[in-house]
Structure formats: C-alpha cells, structure tokens
Design an enzyme around this catalytic site. Sequence first.
Site, PDB file in Angstrom:
ATOM      1  N   GLU A  24       6.545   0.642  -1.507  1.00 55.83           N
ATOM      2  CA  GLU A  24       5.303   0.058  -2.021  1.00 55.83           C
ATOM      3  C   GLU A  24       4.802   0.831  -3.246  1.00 55.83           C
ATOM      4  OE1 GLU A  24       1.937   0.096   0.653  1.00 55.83           O
ATOM      5  OE2 GLU A  24       0.763  -1.164  -0.711  1.00 55.83           O
TER       6      GLU A  24
ATOM      7  N   GLU B 113      -4.086   6.888  -7.104  1.00 56.37           N
ATOM      8  CA  GLU B 113      -3.690   7.441  -5.801  1.00 56.37           C
ATOM      9  C   GLU B 113      -2.418   8.268  -5.869  1.00 56.37           C
ATOM     10  OE1 GLU B 113      -3.889   4.833  -2.344  1.00 56.37           O
ATOM     11  OE2 GLU B 113      -5.068   3.421  -3.512  1.00 56.37           O
TER      12      GLU B 113
ATOM     13  N   ASP C 108       1.488  -5.039  -3.379  1.00 60.72           N
ATOM     14  CA  ASP C 108       0.115  -5.096  -2.866  1.00 60.72           C
ATOM     15  C   ASP C 108      -0.776  -5.593  -4.010  1.00 60.72           C
ATOM     16  OD1 ASP C 108      -2.577  -4.244  -2.379  1.00 60.72           O
ATOM     17  OD2 ASP C 108      -1.906  -2.687  -1.008  1.00 60.72           O
TER      18      ASP C 108
ATOM     19  N   HIS D  83      -3.147  -3.037  -5.771  1.00 60.56           N
ATOM     20  CA  HIS D  83      -2.507  -2.129  -6.735  1.00 60.56           C
ATOM     21  C   HIS D  83      -2.010  -2.898  -7.957  1.00 60.56           C
ATOM     22  CE1 HIS D  83      -2.891   0.950  -3.763  1.00 60.56           C
ATOM     23  NE2 HIS D  83      -2.075   0.341  -2.919  1.00 60.56           N
TER      24      HIS D  83
ATOM     25  N   HIS E 251       1.131  -7.240   0.525  1.00 60.08           N
ATOM     26  CA  HIS E 251      -0.220  -6.920   0.986  1.00 60.08           C
ATOM     27  C   HIS E 251      -1.210  -7.744   0.177  1.00 60.08           C
ATOM     28  CE1 HIS E 251       0.587  -2.638   2.786  1.00 60.08           C
ATOM     29  NE2 HIS E 251       0.692  -3.596   3.696  1.00 60.08           N
TER      30      HIS E 251
ATOM     31  N   ARG F  66     -10.754  -4.606  -2.935  1.00 60.46           N
ATOM     32  CA  ARG F  66     -10.155  -4.295  -1.625  1.00 60.46           C
ATOM     33  C   ARG F  66     -10.918  -4.929  -0.461  1.00 60.46           C
ATOM     34  NH1 ARG F  66      -6.283   1.046  -0.780  1.00 60.46           N
ATOM     35  NH2 ARG F  66      -4.509  -0.305  -0.626  1.00 60.46           N
TER      36      ARG F  66
ATOM     37  N   GLU G 268      -4.637  -6.099   3.840  1.00 62.50           N
ATOM     38  CA  GLU G 268      -4.923  -4.666   3.994  1.00 62.50           C
ATOM     39  C   GLU G 268      -6.256  -4.441   3.294  1.00 62.50           C
ATOM     40  OE1 GLU G 268      -2.271  -0.694   3.482  1.00 62.50           O
ATOM     41  OE2 GLU G 268      -2.671  -1.810   1.655  1.00 62.50           O
TER      42      GLU G 268
HETATM   43  C1  LER Z   1      -0.854   1.434   1.536  1.00 65.41           C
HETATM   44  O1  LER Z   1      -0.384   0.203   1.929  1.00 65.41           O
HETATM   45  C2  LER Z   1      -1.605   1.348   0.282  1.00 65.41           C
HETATM   46  O2  LER Z   1      -1.846   0.278  -0.222  1.00 65.41           O
HETATM   47  C3  LER Z   1      -2.063   2.578  -0.392  1.00 65.41           C
HETATM   48  O3  LER Z   1      -3.304   2.401  -1.002  1.00 65.41           O
HETATM   49  C4  LER Z   1      -1.949   3.838   0.395  1.00 65.41           C
HETATM   50  O4  LER Z   1      -2.419   4.943  -0.280  1.00 65.41           O
HETATM   51 MN    MN Z   2      -0.904  -1.578   0.461  1.00 72.09          MN
END
Ligand code: LER
Ligand code: MN
Length: 286
Positions: free
Chosen positions: A162, A168, A195, A198, A221, A227, A256
């Site tokens: 991922e 991060e 995701d 991100h 995700h 979020r 998520e």
């Molecule tokens: C984990 O799925 C994720 O999206 C991240 O933000 C974890 O640090």
């Molecule tokens: Mn994620």
Amino acid sequence: MLETRKFPLIQFGMAMSPRPAAFAPLLYAGRLEEGLKALAEAGFAGVEISLSDVEELDAQWLTDRLGTYGLKVSAFASGRMCLEKSLCLCNPEPEARKKALEVLTAILKLAARFQAPLIIGGVRGKLTGDEDQKARQRATAVDTMRRCSLIAQDLGIHLLLEPINRYETNFINTAQDGLSLLEEIGQPAFKLLLDTFHMNIEESNLNATLKGAGQQLRYVHFADNNRLAPGRGHIDFPALMQTLSRINYNGFISAEILPIPDDATALKQTGKYLHTLLITGKEKTT
Ligand code: LER
Ligand code: MN
C-alpha cells in the site's frame, strides 16, 4: 448485501481492530464483535482486521463470529505493529526487524486460515538518517517484503503493498512507486493496494492511476479526502467505481475511515452512501 448488477464483481468491507488502536481510521477498535454485528446489519460482505500481533485474536472465535454474521475477512492489516510497537520494516535495529518478520509470518499463517491477504502499508515505517543508512534500511525492508511474498505464495494468499502519503512515510508514496517496487521484488504473490485518501494527496488523476495499476491492483481502501466516510468529502466515488468496473476489478473495497462523529454513524453513513451509489450511480449522502 451491498451488491448490484452494476458492479457484480466488487464486495465491500470495513477496517476494524480487535484492540483500541493508535492508528485512528479503524471503526469499533476494541469492540470487534459489536462492529461485526453492525457490519452485517448494514449489508457489508467483509471485515478488514488490523493487528499488532496474532495474540490479539482467537482464530476459532473469529471463525464462529464470521459464521454467525455471514462475513468474510477481506484482509489483515499490519501497520499497528510499527505504530504501537516500533516493529517496522525500516527500523535500523536488527532485533526489531527480526521480530517484525516473525510477527508478519505469524499473521500470514493466520491470514491463510481465512484465505485473506496481508497488507504491507504503515508497517514499512520511515527511512531515516543519511543516504547510506537510508539505502541500508531500504535494502533490508525490501528483503523482508520479498521473504513475506514467498511465504504468502506458499500459503496461497496475496501480500498487498500500500503506497502511503508523504506526511506519513518517505518509503513508497505513489502508485508508481508501488508498481516499481513490485517489479523489483518480482514475486507473483505481491500485489498492489490503493487507498483513495493517500491517492488524493499524491496522484494528479485518480482514475488514470487506477487504470495504470490494472491487474496488479488487488485491493482498494475507500475514504474521502478528509478520511471521513465516502460521500463526506469531495472525492468523486461514482467515477472511481466506473473506472474499477472498466478495469474488471473483482476484489474487495474496504472503507478505512475515522470514527467521526462516532463508529456507528460512520459505518451507517458508509453503508448508505455505497448503497445509493451502487443502485443509482449517483452521489447522495443524506
Ligand atoms: C493503512 O491502510 C493506511 O492507509 C495508512 O495511513 C497507515 O499509516
Ligand atoms: Mn489505507
């Protein structure tokens, strides 16, 4: 069940944790049974379970509850290992990396019992120090991922890489970073997870990015740009669903999201939004 003839190959899940978690976007953290019940009531097909250790979960307990609620495990996630226990793949301490591989191996074996993939996201940690140290950390992290891919291959499951946004980590931010690493490692069991939270930070075109990932993409995700539950921000989820359908995506989409305003409301908002989206193809959050 959240499925329609429009997207017959796609199933929906939600990320949760059996324990209270340092990683915030997990619903019902520490109240998994309550979460499973709520998921089943809202028509979800799966649960994604975030672990910092296999000891957090009794496999027989989970098998029984999945049977009761008619759910599958969509995936296991491992980021809490790094966040809560410093068991990160980039940790410069050899002992921590060794322990991280041990825990990941145990989670892979547990995941195989549920025919679920294992996510390698936040567990990578960050590359630190000067350029030489970063290069050494990267090499050992790549070695651990290669080993985990081989174990996953033997167990007949996938390992999922991922990409995570730059705030991060500094190790695999974009889908292209992820695809390049998969190519470098070259193991068929190692696939890509994207995701939307991100992607919204790192990618210039979300739909083109999904298309570019193609058959390497095996898990998604969903979270809105803030979020929160899909539909609570400005990501164009109807367009993403169309793109996923066009590339014949046939895996899980797991929400998520932050438990805002609370777990139950965030879960219901997600279920309602996806239901409306799947039936009408229109964005409606009320
Ligand atoms: C984990 O799925 C994720 O999206 C991240 O933000 C974890 O640090
Ligand atoms: Mn994620």
